[in-house]
Scaffold this motif. Structure first.
Motif, PDB file in Angstrom:
ATOM      1  N   UNK A 107       2.316 -12.520   1.932  1.00  7.50           N
ATOM      2  CA  UNK A 107       1.742 -13.517   1.108  1.00  7.50           C
ATOM      3  C   UNK A 107       0.371 -13.291   0.391  1.00  7.50           C
ATOM      4  N   UNK A 108      -0.242 -12.113   0.826  1.00  2.00           N
ATOM      5  CA  UNK A 108      -1.414 -11.517   0.138  1.00  2.00           C
ATOM      6  C   UNK A 108      -2.391 -12.492   0.485  1.00  2.00           C
ATOM      7  N   UNK A 109      -2.423 -13.083   1.863  1.00  6.36           N
ATOM      8  CA  UNK A 109      -3.665 -13.726   2.284  1.00  6.36           C
ATOM      9  C   UNK A 109      -4.935 -13.231   2.306  1.00  6.36           C
ATOM     10  N   UNK A 110      -5.815 -13.657   2.049  1.00  4.72           N
ATOM     11  CA  UNK A 110      -7.561 -13.078   1.969  1.00  4.72           C
ATOM     12  C   UNK A 110      -8.399 -14.357   2.480  1.00  4.72           C
ATOM     13  N   UNK A 111      -9.567 -13.991   2.298  1.00  5.34           N
ATOM     14  CA  UNK A 111     -10.565 -15.173   2.603  1.00  5.34           C
ATOM     15  C   UNK A 111     -10.490 -15.749   4.001  1.00  5.34           C
ATOM     16  N   UNK A 112     -10.221 -17.178   3.749  1.00  5.49           N
ATOM     17  CA  UNK A 112     -10.427 -17.790   5.208  1.00  5.49           C
ATOM     18  C   UNK A 112      -9.239 -18.590   5.214  1.00  5.49           C
ATOM     19  N   UNK A 113      -8.529 -18.712   6.563  1.00  2.00           N
ATOM     20  CA  UNK A 113      -7.468 -19.501   6.835  1.00  2.00           C
ATOM     21  C   UNK A 113      -7.763 -20.639   7.969  1.00  2.00           C
ATOM     22  N   UNK A 114      -7.289 -21.388   7.709  1.00  6.68           N
ATOM     23  CA  UNK A 114      -7.422 -22.753   8.682  1.00  6.68           C
ATOM     24  C   UNK A 114      -6.432 -22.676   9.654  1.00  6.68           C
ATOM     25  N   UNK A 115      -6.766 -22.784  11.047  1.00  4.00           N
ATOM     26  CA  UNK A 115      -6.006 -22.435  12.153  1.00  4.00           C
ATOM     27  C   UNK A 115      -6.258 -23.436  13.423  1.00  4.00           C
ATOM     28  N   UNK A 116      -5.692 -23.333  14.568  1.00  2.96           N
ATOM     29  CA  UNK A 116      -5.904 -24.106  15.595  1.00  2.96           C
ATOM     30  C   UNK A 116      -6.551 -23.142  16.732  1.00  2.96           C
ATOM     31  N   UNK A 117      -7.421 -23.811  17.477  1.00  2.00           N
ATOM     32  CA  UNK A 117      -7.764 -22.901  18.622  1.00  2.00           C
ATOM     33  C   UNK A 117      -7.054 -23.095  19.808  1.00  2.00           C
ATOM     34  N   UNK A 137      -9.746 -25.767  13.511  1.00  2.44           N
ATOM     35  CA  UNK A 137      -9.853 -27.205  13.370  1.00  2.44           C
ATOM     36  C   UNK A 137      -9.164 -28.004  14.548  1.00  2.44           C
ATOM     37  N   UNK A 138      -9.788 -29.042  14.924  1.00  8.08           N
ATOM     38  CA  UNK A 138      -9.210 -29.832  16.187  1.00  8.08           C
ATOM     39  C   UNK A 138      -7.755 -30.284  16.017  1.00  8.08           C
ATOM     40  N   UNK A 150      -8.464 -33.249  10.016  1.00 10.95           N
ATOM     41  CA  UNK A 150      -9.386 -32.279  10.230  1.00 10.95           C
ATOM     42  C   UNK A 150      -9.194 -31.021   9.274  1.00 10.95           C
ATOM     43  N   UNK A 151      -7.951 -30.786   9.177  1.00 10.06           N
ATOM     44  CA  UNK A 151      -7.724 -29.532   8.056  1.00 10.06           C
ATOM     45  C   UNK A 151      -8.303 -29.622   6.650  1.00 10.06           C
ATOM     46  N   UNK A 152      -8.127 -30.897   6.127  1.00  6.36           N
ATOM     47  CA  UNK A 152      -8.735 -31.352   4.779  1.00  6.36           C
ATOM     48  C   UNK A 152     -10.155 -31.329   4.772  1.00  6.36           C
ATOM     49  N   UNK A 153     -10.719 -31.641   5.823  1.00  3.38           N
ATOM     50  CA  UNK A 153     -12.275 -31.468   6.068  1.00  3.38           C
ATOM     51  C   UNK A 153     -12.759 -30.234   6.000  1.00  3.38           C
ATOM     52  N   UNK A 154     -11.951 -29.151   6.576  1.00  2.05           N
ATOM     53  CA  UNK A 154     -12.369 -27.730   6.738  1.00  2.05           C
ATOM     54  C   UNK A 154     -12.216 -27.011   5.452  1.00  2.05           C
TER      55      UNK A 154
END
Length: 407
Positions: A107-117, A137-138, A150-154
């Protein structure tokens, strides 16, 4: 003394998880011996077919001399899994981690990706291997999956994608995540390592997002010894994935991308074809044990279990419990008490990914940013669950949990 198993009890609902710390691991407590089983019990155990049933597959491989590179068993397994799982396209890999890495590349993803800890560390590692910055994000306290709010806020101008996890096979809020992705133009790749055969509202859970990534590791509901797969929605994307897992090779003289060697071997694919014949029975046997745990643990103060999501047809991949202060013993006291009886439950997921040294420097890794995940990680124990777990051993585990606070 608490009520013991085999008496009529109702299922326990998830409880709020009070705050606690995971900064240090206490030493193993001294707890009196308990007369449990003589053999070790592990958190999971693979179901293996009779060896005689696998030999004909091996004989075909020996006869053909085709060991890898998309041989006949590889092709048959892709077709069989598409039909069984109800997905349009699937590409097999040698393991789930390489599948995650390749999905991001495809998908040629670069930069930042939001994920779970709150996941196995490979989730975040796949981002770092691609030079992508993870943003943690939480999680939601009911599903243990990413909280869409939390995703939208990040989201920042550098955000390119969302990498959620269907934790323990429980569906993420797929509608909420897709709404955010559509609004901000983000890609969604699901880590579905736990979600083999899970259905949601009558359809495969794997059909959400651009891609879903599966693991066929020996610990999973369906295994190929080692293995994994990417589910995608169109033939063009599958072709790119297939190039990437084979060094980027398009034909004898053409390399179209800096791919890797992620192909599944013919032996693994053949084993998967055999395993697929028994997977429905294996899931049913898991369900019997899941229900017995729920009955036995209902009403135990301080012990919370997860409940089914509306519209979910589960695969019973794990049985997590959460040990709160009302239990009378800490999570780690219970964990070590189980180990003292050769019961090897696991604290999935402790520590959080965000607490490992390579991720602590990320601003989003701060515990204050992840209060629900931090509490869950300090309280969770996944109890042994597999199709052949003897019910009498399961009952002994339940009775230990019920009795431990009342020596």
């Amino acid at each position: 003394m608490n009520q013991r198993v085999n008496e009529p009890l109702s299922a326990i609902a998830p409880a709020a998880l009070p705050a606690s710390t995971v900064d240090s691991l206490p030493p193993a407590p001294t707890i009196a011996a308990h007369p449990l089983q003589k053999t070790s019990v592990y958190v999971t155990q693979p179901v293996l077919p009779p060896l005689a049933e696998f030999l004909p597959y091996l004989e075909q491989i020996w006869d053909s001399k085709m060991l890898t590179n998309g041989g006949p068993f590889h092709q048959q397994l892709e077709e069989a899994l598409c039909e069984y799982l109800g997905v349009p396209y699937i590409s097999l890999f040698s393991n789930g981690t390489l599948a995650l890495i390749s999905a991001l590349q495809a998908l040629r993803v670069t930069g930042e990706v939001i994920t779970t800890p709150y996941s196995f560390v490979a989730t975040a590692h796949s981002l770092v291997w691609n030079g992508i910055k993870p943003v943690f994000v939480d999680i939601d306290p009911v599903t243990m999956a990413m909280d869409p709010a939390r995703i939208e806020a990040a989201i920042t101008p550098n955000t390119v994608a969302i990498l959620p996890v269907h934790c323990y096979g429980y569906p993420c809020d797929v509608d909420g995540i897709q709404r955010i992705a559509d609004l901000y133009g983000l890609k969604v790749i699901y880590d579905a390592a736990h979600a083999f055969a899970v259905r949601h509202r009558g359809n495969s859970l794997l059909n959400h997002g651009e891609m879903s990534v599966l693991s066929f590791h020996a610990t999973k509901v369906f295994n190929t010894f080692e293995g994994g797969a990417i589910v995608c929605q169109d033939a063009k994307t599958k072709k790119r994935i297939d190039y990437l897992k084979n060094f980027g090779i398009a034909d004898e003289t053409t390399v179209v991308a800096p791919g890797i060697n992620g192909k599944m071997s013919e032996i693994n694919a053949a084993f998967g074809l055999l395993q697929l014949k028994g997977v429905d029975d294996a899931i049913a046997q898991r369900g019997i044990r899941d229900a017995r745990y729920r009955q036995g643990l209902a009403g135990v103060p301080g012990i919370a279990v997860m409940t089914s999501i509306a519209g979910m047809e589960p695969n019973y991949s794990y049985f997590p419990i959460f040990v709160g202060p009302d239990y009378g013993r800490t999570r780690d006291e219970l964990y070590f008490a189980l180990r003292a009886r050769d019961i090897y439950a696991r604290r999935y997921f402790y520590p959080l990914i965000s607490q490992f040294p390579m991720y602590r420097g990320v601003a989003s890794a701060e515990s204050d940013n992840l209060p629900v995940a931090t509490r869950a990680a300090s309280q969770v124990i996944c109890l042994p669950l597999y199709p052949t777990l003897p019910l009498e051993q399961l009952d002994e585990i339940v009775n230990l949990i019920r009795d431990l606070p009342n020596p």
